[in-house]
Design a protein around this motif. Structure first.
Motif, PDB file in Angstrom:
ATOM      1  N   THR A 172       0.844  -1.194   0.000  1.00  0.00           N
ATOM      2  CA  THR A 172       0.000   0.000   0.000  1.00  0.00           C
ATOM      3  C   THR A 172       0.878   1.242   0.000  1.00  0.00           C
ATOM      4  O   THR A 172       1.712   1.398   0.895  1.00  0.00           O
ATOM      5  CB  THR A 172      -0.903   0.036   1.250  1.00  0.00           C
ATOM      6  N   PRO A 173       0.742   2.124  -0.994  1.00  0.00           N
ATOM      7  CA  PRO A 173       1.554   3.339  -1.016  1.00  0.00           C
ATOM      8  C   PRO A 173       1.287   4.194   0.225  1.00  0.00           C
ATOM      9  O   PRO A 173       0.133   4.402   0.604  1.00  0.00           O
ATOM     10  CB  PRO A 173       1.101   4.057  -2.283  1.00  0.00           C
ATOM     11  N   VAL A 174       2.353   4.663   0.857  1.00  0.00           N
ATOM     12  CA  VAL A 174       2.205   5.517   2.035  1.00  0.00           C
ATOM     13  C   VAL A 174       2.106   6.970   1.555  1.00  0.00           C
ATOM     14  O   VAL A 174       3.082   7.543   1.071  1.00  0.00           O
ATOM     15  CB  VAL A 174       3.386   5.347   3.002  1.00  0.00           C
TER      16      VAL A 174
ATOM     17  N   ALA B  58      11.523  10.812   8.386  1.00  0.00           N
ATOM     18  CA  ALA B  58      11.227   9.646   9.213  1.00  0.00           C
ATOM     19  C   ALA B  58      10.977   8.390   8.381  1.00  0.00           C
ATOM     20  O   ALA B  58      11.402   7.296   8.755  1.00  0.00           O
ATOM     21  CB  ALA B  58      10.014   9.928  10.097  1.00  0.00           C
ATOM     22  N   LEU B  59      10.320   8.544   7.238  1.00  0.00           N
ATOM     23  CA  LEU B  59       9.948   7.375   6.446  1.00  0.00           C
ATOM     24  C   LEU B  59      10.905   7.087   5.296  1.00  0.00           C
ATOM     25  O   LEU B  59      10.920   5.966   4.771  1.00  0.00           O
ATOM     26  CB  LEU B  59       8.528   7.543   5.887  1.00  0.00           C
ATOM     27  N   GLY B  60      11.646   8.068   4.860  1.00  0.00           N
ATOM     28  CA  GLY B  60      12.615   7.855   3.793  1.00  0.00           C
ATOM     29  C   GLY B  60      11.993   7.322   2.516  1.00  0.00           C
ATOM     30  O   GLY B  60      10.990   7.831   2.032  1.00  0.00           O
ATOM     31  N   LYS B  61      12.579   6.239   1.996  1.00  0.00           N
ATOM     32  CA  LYS B  61      12.108   5.683   0.722  1.00  0.00           C
ATOM     33  C   LYS B  61      10.710   5.066   0.816  1.00  0.00           C
ATOM     34  O   LYS B  61      10.079   4.811  -0.201  1.00  0.00           O
ATOM     35  CB  LYS B  61      13.099   4.645   0.207  1.00  0.00           C
ATOM     36  N   ASP B  62      10.234   4.823   2.033  1.00  0.00           N
ATOM     37  CA  ASP B  62       8.909   4.234   2.198  1.00  0.00           C
ATOM     38  C   ASP B  62       7.784   5.237   1.980  1.00  0.00           C
ATOM     39  O   ASP B  62       6.623   4.848   1.837  1.00  0.00           O
ATOM     40  CB  ASP B  62       8.760   3.628   3.599  1.00  0.00           C
ATOM     41  N   LEU B  63       8.129   6.528   1.965  1.00  0.00           N
ATOM     42  CA  LEU B  63       7.108   7.549   1.748  1.00  0.00           C
ATOM     43  C   LEU B  63       6.884   7.721   0.245  1.00  0.00           C
ATOM     44  O   LEU B  63       7.782   8.129  -0.490  1.00  0.00           O
ATOM     45  CB  LEU B  63       7.543   8.876   2.373  1.00  0.00           C
ATOM     46  N   ALA B  64       5.681   7.411  -0.207  1.00  0.00           N
ATOM     47  CA  ALA B  64       5.376   7.523  -1.635  1.00  0.00           C
ATOM     48  C   ALA B  64       5.003   8.948  -2.017  1.00  0.00           C
ATOM     49  O   ALA B  64       5.398   9.439  -3.077  1.00  0.00           O
ATOM     50  CB  ALA B  64       4.245   6.573  -2.012  1.00  0.00           C
TER      51      ALA B  64
END
Length: 347
Positions: free
Chosen positions: A217-219, A239-245
């Motif tokens: 699921t895109p953040v 805080a989220l880095g590459k996980d933040l879409a």
């Protein structure tokens, strides 16, 4: 498919009872198919023609539009008329039609479909209005995504119809669950301000989103609830880095709304800090004109609500053009079938 039982006469209308205190006010599918949403004069017409032995008269009816637009609602009209035994031709859904162009043609005994004139005109008029507005937004966005967020602006009974029509018109997705499913898609959306206000901190919500949502699921995080949008965007990205879409900007009108300057600032700060992968989603009072400006400023996707949901229906008119094989029309209209090679047989 067997034709549904429809309202037969004025006596049935008089005897028909509803209990407003025990139901939602929208018509369900059965009520529409039974004819309870039709204009009363079609029931009077049915009674008169039957009394004169003319109910089975073979006719050709044509539906034309008052102005240019994008056609939507054709499968629903097909479902409405299925089982009546009539032949139906229509323009392909999603195509532009011109002013006065015939978009639908019906051939068969008048009594088989006359009762549905109100419903089928309403289906095509409203759906085409919404589809046209969505197409205008998509053209302004170019190759960037447009998501329909309009369900909250209309009655829930028609919200799925509206959002499906938006996808037909060119929207890349819809937030209404049923609307998206009817369009053959999965619903698209992020989070409302409510969860931010309940938790009390945007970053905490972002981290919970990352932990809680299914894998893949895109953040996408809303960043305008508590702090400066650029500051909050950076805080979440760090805080989220590459996980933040993506981050979403939905700044209210009380603070000037989402402006091109704000989009440019957020984009520049994210890029300078190494977060070029983080996209910017914008929403809130968008129009094609605003989409074009925000697109140029660097926005990557657009959530459009009231511009699509509030689009005016495109008036549709049904005329009889043949009766028993003979050309006919009321004054001001040309008798006989109107040639349109773009029509395709659907029933």
């Amino acid at each position: 498919m067997r034709a549904p039982h429809t309202v037969q006469n004025l006596r049935e209308v008089v005897d028909f009872r509803v209990l407003p205190e025990q139901r939602l006010f929208s018509a369900d599918g059965y009520e529409i198919l039974a004819g309870w949403t039709t204009d009363i004069y079609f029931i009077k017409t049915r009674e008169i023609l039957r009394a004169m032995g003319l109910a089975g008269t073979e006719v050709v009816a044509e539906v034309f539009a008052s102005k240019r637009g994008v056609l939507a609602g054709v499968p629903e009209v097909k479902n409405l008329l299925a089982g009546t035994g009539v032949e139906v031709w229509a323009l392909p859904e999603g195509e532009w039609f011109g002013e006065k162009e015939v978009v639908l043609r019906i051939h068969g005994p008048y009594d088989r479909f006359g009762i549905y004139e109100t419903a089928l005109l309403g289906i095509l008029a409203s759906s085409s209005g919404w589809a046209t507005a969505a197409r205008q937004c998509k053209e302004a966005a170019g190759n960037k995504q447009v998501i329909c967020f309009g369900a909250r602006h209309v009655h829930p009974a028609v919200a799925p119809v509206m959002e499906r029509a938006a996808v037909v018109g060119g929207a890349d997705g819809a937030s209404c669950i049923l609307g998206a499913k009817l369009a053959g898609q999965e619903p698209v959306g992020t989070l409302p301000h409510a969860v931010m206000l309940i938790v009390g901190d945007t970053l905490e919500v972002a981290l919970a989103y990352q932990r809680t949502m299914p894998a893949g699921t895109p953040v996408i995080v809303l960043v305008d609830t508590f702090k400066d949008e650029a500051e909050e965007a950076m805080r979440v990205a760090q805080a989220l880095g590459k996980d933040l879409a993506a981050i979403r900007l939905d700044t209210p009108s009380e603070r000037g709304g989402v402006t091109p300057a704000l989009v440019r600032e957020v984009r520049a700060r994210l890029d300078q800090a190494g977060y070029k992968h983080v996209e910017i989603v914008v929403s809130g009072g968008l129009t094609p004109e605003r989409i074009q400006l925000l697109n140029q400023a660097g926005a990557d996707a657009f959530g459009v609500g009231s511009y699509i949901s509030g689009a005016s229906p495109i008036d549709m008119t049904m005329d009889l053009k043949e009766v028993n094989g003979k050309p006919i029309a009321k004054r001001g209209r040309i008798p006989g079938i109107t040639p349109n090679p773009r029509l395709q047989r659907i029933l």
